[in-house]
Design a protein around this motif. Structure first.
Motif, mmCIF file in Angstrom:
data_model
loop_
_atom_site.group_PDB
_atom_site.id
_atom_site.type_symbol
_atom_site.label_atom_id
_atom_site.label_comp_id
_atom_site.label_asym_id
_atom_site.label_seq_id
_atom_site.Cartn_x
_atom_site.Cartn_y
_atom_site.Cartn_z
ATOM 1 N N ALA A 1 0.850 -1.192 0.000
ATOM 2 C CA ALA A 1 0.000 0.000 0.000
ATOM 3 C C ALA A 1 0.882 1.237 0.000
ATOM 4 O O ALA A 1 1.989 1.217 0.547
ATOM 5 C CB ALA A 1 -0.906 0.019 1.235
ATOM 6 N N PRO A 2 0.397 2.347 -0.565
ATOM 7 C CA PRO A 2 1.152 3.598 -0.465
ATOM 8 C C PRO A 2 1.421 4.004 0.983
ATOM 9 O O PRO A 2 2.476 4.578 1.288
ATOM 10 C CB PRO A 2 0.243 4.614 -1.167
ATOM 11 N N HIS A 3 0.483 3.702 1.862
ATOM 12 C CA HIS A 3 0.596 4.054 3.279
ATOM 13 C C HIS A 3 1.831 3.457 3.935
ATOM 14 O O HIS A 3 2.414 4.060 4.847
ATOM 15 C CB HIS A 3 -0.673 3.565 3.982
ATOM 16 N N TYR A 4 2.266 2.280 3.486
ATOM 17 C CA TYR A 4 3.334 1.548 4.146
ATOM 18 C C TYR A 4 4.689 2.173 3.844
ATOM 19 O O TYR A 4 5.279 1.970 2.781
ATOM 20 C CB TYR A 4 3.339 0.081 3.713
ATOM 21 N N GLY A 5 5.164 2.953 4.792
ATOM 22 C CA GLY A 5 6.462 3.589 4.635
ATOM 23 C C GLY A 5 6.481 4.690 3.603
ATOM 24 O O GLY A 5 7.535 4.951 3.005
ATOM 25 N N LEU A 6 5.316 5.378 3.412
ATOM 26 C CA LEU A 6 5.250 6.463 2.424
ATOM 27 C C LEU A 6 5.783 6.017 1.068
ATOM 28 O O LEU A 6 6.569 6.695 0.417
ATOM 29 C CB LEU A 6 6.019 7.692 2.932
ATOM 30 N N GLY A 7 5.343 4.832 0.646
ATOM 31 C CA GLY A 7 5.725 4.289 -0.654
ATOM 32 C C GLY A 7 6.919 3.364 -0.645
ATOM 33 O O GLY A 7 7.198 2.703 -1.660
ATOM 34 N N THR B 1 -2.454 -3.856 -4.129
ATOM 35 C CA THR B 1 -2.157 -2.591 -3.481
ATOM 36 C C THR B 1 -3.460 -1.873 -3.173
ATOM 37 O O THR B 1 -4.542 -2.418 -3.403
ATOM 38 C CB THR B 1 -1.181 -1.719 -4.290
ATOM 39 N N LYS B 2 -3.360 -0.645 -2.652
ATOM 40 C CA LYS B 2 -4.545 -0.006 -2.087
ATOM 41 C C LYS B 2 -4.670 1.438 -2.550
ATOM 42 O O LYS B 2 -3.695 2.052 -2.988
ATOM 43 C CB LYS B 2 -4.500 -0.090 -0.557
ATOM 44 N N VAL B 3 -5.902 1.938 -2.438
ATOM 45 C CA VAL B 3 -6.194 3.325 -2.794
ATOM 46 C C VAL B 3 -6.891 3.997 -1.621
ATOM 47 O O VAL B 3 -7.455 3.336 -0.749
ATOM 48 C CB VAL B 3 -7.074 3.406 -4.057
ATOM 49 N N LEU C 1 -3.586 4.635 -8.238
ATOM 50 C CA LEU C 1 -3.094 3.430 -8.908
ATOM 51 C C LEU C 1 -1.957 3.750 -9.872
ATOM 52 O O LEU C 1 -0.968 3.015 -9.957
ATOM 53 C CB LEU C 1 -4.241 2.731 -9.639
ATOM 54 N N GLU C 2 -2.091 4.848 -10.595
ATOM 55 C CA GLU C 2 -1.035 5.234 -11.529
ATOM 56 C C GLU C 2 0.272 5.498 -10.786
ATOM 57 O O GLU C 2 1.351 5.057 -11.221
ATOM 58 C CB GLU C 2 -1.463 6.472 -12.306
ATOM 59 N N GLU C 3 0.186 6.198 -9.653
ATOM 60 C CA GLU C 3 1.391 6.499 -8.896
ATOM 61 C C GLU C 3 1.959 5.247 -8.232
ATOM 62 O O GLU C 3 3.182 5.108 -8.109
ATOM 63 C CB GLU C 3 1.091 7.591 -7.880
ATOM 64 N N SER C 4 1.083 4.334 -7.814
ATOM 65 C CA SER C 4 1.567 3.069 -7.253
ATOM 66 C C SER C 4 2.355 2.281 -8.291
ATOM 67 O O SER C 4 3.415 1.718 -7.994
ATOM 68 C CB SER C 4 0.395 2.231 -6.730
ATOM 69 N N LEU C 5 1.855 2.249 -9.524
ATOM 70 C CA LEU C 5 2.580 1.536 -10.578
ATOM 71 C C LEU C 5 3.938 2.168 -10.823
ATOM 72 O O LEU C 5 4.920 1.462 -11.084
ATOM 73 C CB LEU C 5 1.751 1.519 -11.864
ATOM 74 N N GLY C 6 4.014 3.473 -10.710
ATOM 75 C CA GLY C 6 5.296 4.144 -10.855
ATOM 76 C C GLY C 6 6.279 3.734 -9.775
ATOM 77 O O GLY C 6 7.464 3.492 -10.053
ATOM 78 N N LEU D 1 6.149 -1.697 -12.103
ATOM 79 C CA LEU D 1 5.509 -2.848 -12.744
ATOM 80 C C LEU D 1 4.365 -2.371 -13.623
ATOM 81 O O LEU D 1 3.791 -1.297 -13.390
ATOM 82 C CB LEU D 1 4.985 -3.820 -11.675
ATOM 83 N N PRO D 2 3.982 -3.155 -14.627
ATOM 84 C CA PRO D 2 2.947 -2.688 -15.566
ATOM 85 C C PRO D 2 1.532 -2.753 -15.020
ATOM 86 O O PRO D 2 0.643 -2.072 -15.542
ATOM 87 C CB PRO D 2 3.118 -3.632 -16.760
ATOM 88 N N ALA D 3 1.293 -3.560 -13.983
ATOM 89 C CA ALA D 3 -0.080 -3.733 -13.509
ATOM 90 C C ALA D 3 -0.083 -4.313 -12.107
ATOM 91 O O ALA D 3 0.898 -4.909 -11.657
ATOM 92 C CB ALA D 3 -0.856 -4.663 -14.447
ATOM 93 N N VAL D 4 -1.185 -4.112 -11.417
ATOM 94 C CA VAL D 4 -1.472 -4.845 -10.183
ATOM 95 C C VAL D 4 -2.714 -5.685 -10.445
ATOM 96 O O VAL D 4 -3.496 -5.403 -11.352
ATOM 97 C CB VAL D 4 -1.689 -3.908 -8.972
ATOM 98 N N ASP D 5 -2.895 -6.707 -9.650
ATOM 99 C CA ASP D 5 -4.016 -7.621 -9.854
ATOM 100 C C ASP D 5 -5.232 -7.257 -9.015
ATOM 101 O O ASP D 5 -6.370 -7.387 -9.460
ATOM 102 C CB ASP D 5 -3.574 -9.050 -9.504
ATOM 103 N N ILE D 6 -4.993 -6.839 -7.774
ATOM 104 C CA ILE D 6 -6.070 -6.525 -6.845
ATOM 105 C C ILE D 6 -5.891 -5.100 -6.353
ATOM 106 O O ILE D 6 -4.790 -4.699 -5.972
ATOM 107 C CB ILE D 6 -6.074 -7.490 -5.639
ATOM 108 N N ALA D 7 -6.980 -4.337 -6.348
ATOM 109 C CA ALA D 7 -6.975 -2.984 -5.798
ATOM 110 C C ALA D 7 -7.995 -2.923 -4.674
ATOM 111 O O ALA D 7 -9.177 -3.266 -4.872
ATOM 112 C CB ALA D 7 -7.302 -1.955 -6.870
ATOM 113 N N LEU D 8 -7.537 -2.484 -3.499
ATOM 114 C CA LEU D 8 -8.395 -2.434 -2.317
ATOM 115 C C LEU D 8 -8.572 -0.993 -1.853
ATOM 116 O O LEU D 8 -7.610 -0.230 -1.775
ATOM 117 C CB LEU D 8 -7.765 -3.244 -1.175
ATOM 118 N N ILE D 9 -9.800 -0.631 -1.518
ATOM 119 C CA ILE D 9 -10.079 0.660 -0.892
ATOM 120 C C ILE D 9 -9.620 0.554 0.557
ATOM 121 O O ILE D 9 -10.099 -0.283 1.309
ATOM 122 C CB ILE D 9 -11.574 0.987 -0.984
#
Length: 325
Positions: free
Chosen positions: A59-65, A85-87, A127-132, A136-144
């Protein structure tokens, strides 16, 4: 057979992904509570892979990325995994450049700050920033992620955005990740999510999330069980540490100690039982375990691979320590 094998399907209408029964939780390699070196973080992910783990959560939350960057680097040349990952939290430059440390439990420099955003645009940007960060080109699961105080916006805006991304094939499964069960129950009843990540509410010591699991089972929503050690009290053969991140009340320690004694009578350790318990429910697809070292991965995988006798569960139920099935 590796502890991570024996996959379970997450998804609906012919889509989705198959997840391993042992999942990797990425918060510790984001320097949760204290720092982990780059080398140790990579070795931990490598050990998880060798143990058969194929579900990786961050998740983005974990260690500020930091967790996303480290996990993405470790998975970059691999295939056949499921990445979650998460949004809900965007990372933006910190308003103050004092050089301080993050105040939300991660041992990282606070050069970024989290901003809640459950809008449709926020979801897509997240999601776009997480991929950056993942590279990686994609994630499989996105969680709120943790919409406790933003439920109406999450239902009205974040969910439809994720549903559209799922329909477009950008992600394969969508859901919600929280450490309470009431709000996820609304998502299960009011939307068409695929998965719930539930932390700490269906464990040896806390089965309060059972109504959510029952509804998930009825509707074909799969559960990823996290926080199965209730922050530490169930992580050792004899109860020690905290309960839900606070000092454990005497009554909880007493109950955990009695559970441990019954486990030992059946040649089972308390952490082994803690990992095995959620998987007994038909809605649970995987147990997601955070780890910060290869040794933790190896120990958890070994315990997960050991069978737990049915007689132990029967005794725990007869003693009133678990609800009767």
């Amino acid at each position: 057979m590796p502890a991570g094998s024996g996959g379970s399907w997450v998804g609906r209408d012919g889509g989705g992904v198959e997840v391993s029964r042992h999942g990797f939780g990425g918060a510790p390699i984001g320097n949760l509570f204290h720092g982990v070196s780059e080398e140790q973080a990579r070795a931990t992910v490598d050990a998880a892979w060798d143990a058969g783990v194929r579900l990786f959560d961050t998740a983005p939350h974990y260690g500020l990325g930091l967790s996303e960057r480290r996990l993405g680097a470790a998975l970059k040349d691999r295939s056949g995994y499921v990445l979650s990952t998460k949004v809900g939290r965007l990372l933006v430059p910190a308003s103050s450049s004092s050089g301080g440390r993050d105040e939300q439990g991660f041992d990282v420099s606070a050069d970024l700050q989290r901003v809640w955003d459950f809008s449709g645009d926020g979801v897509r940007r997240s999601l776009e920033e997480s991929l950056g960060r993942l590279g990686l080109p994609a994630v499989d699961i996105a969680l709120i992620h943790d919409p406790d105080d933003h439920m109406e916006q999450a239902l009205a805006e974040a969910y439809p955005a994720l549903a559209e991304l799922r329909a477009q094939g950008v992600v394969k499964a969508i859901g919600v990740g929280m450490n309470q069960w009431q709000a996820p129950l609304r998502f299960v009843q009011e939307t068409s999510i695929d998965v719930v990540m539930l932390a700490g509410r269906y464990t040896l010591l806390d089965q309060s999330g059972l109504p959510l699991l029952e509804e998930c089972a009825r509707r074909g929503v799969r559960v990823l069980a996290a926080g199965v050690f209730n922050s530490g009290i169930l992580a050792t053969p004899r109860p020690t540490g905290t309960y839900n991140y606070e000092p454990a009340p005497a009554s909880v320690v007493e109950r955990a100690t009695r559970i441990a004694e019954i486990c030992e009578h059946h040649d089972v350790t308390l952490p082994q039982a803690a990992m095995a318990f959620p998987l007994r429910h038909p809605a649970v697809a995987s147990v997601v375990l955070g780890a910060r070292s290869p040794e933790e991965i190896t120990a958890n995988a070994a315990l997960l691979s050991r069978p737990v006798p049915e007689a132990m569960w029967d005794e725990l139920m007869s003693e009133g320590l678990l609800p009767k099935e």
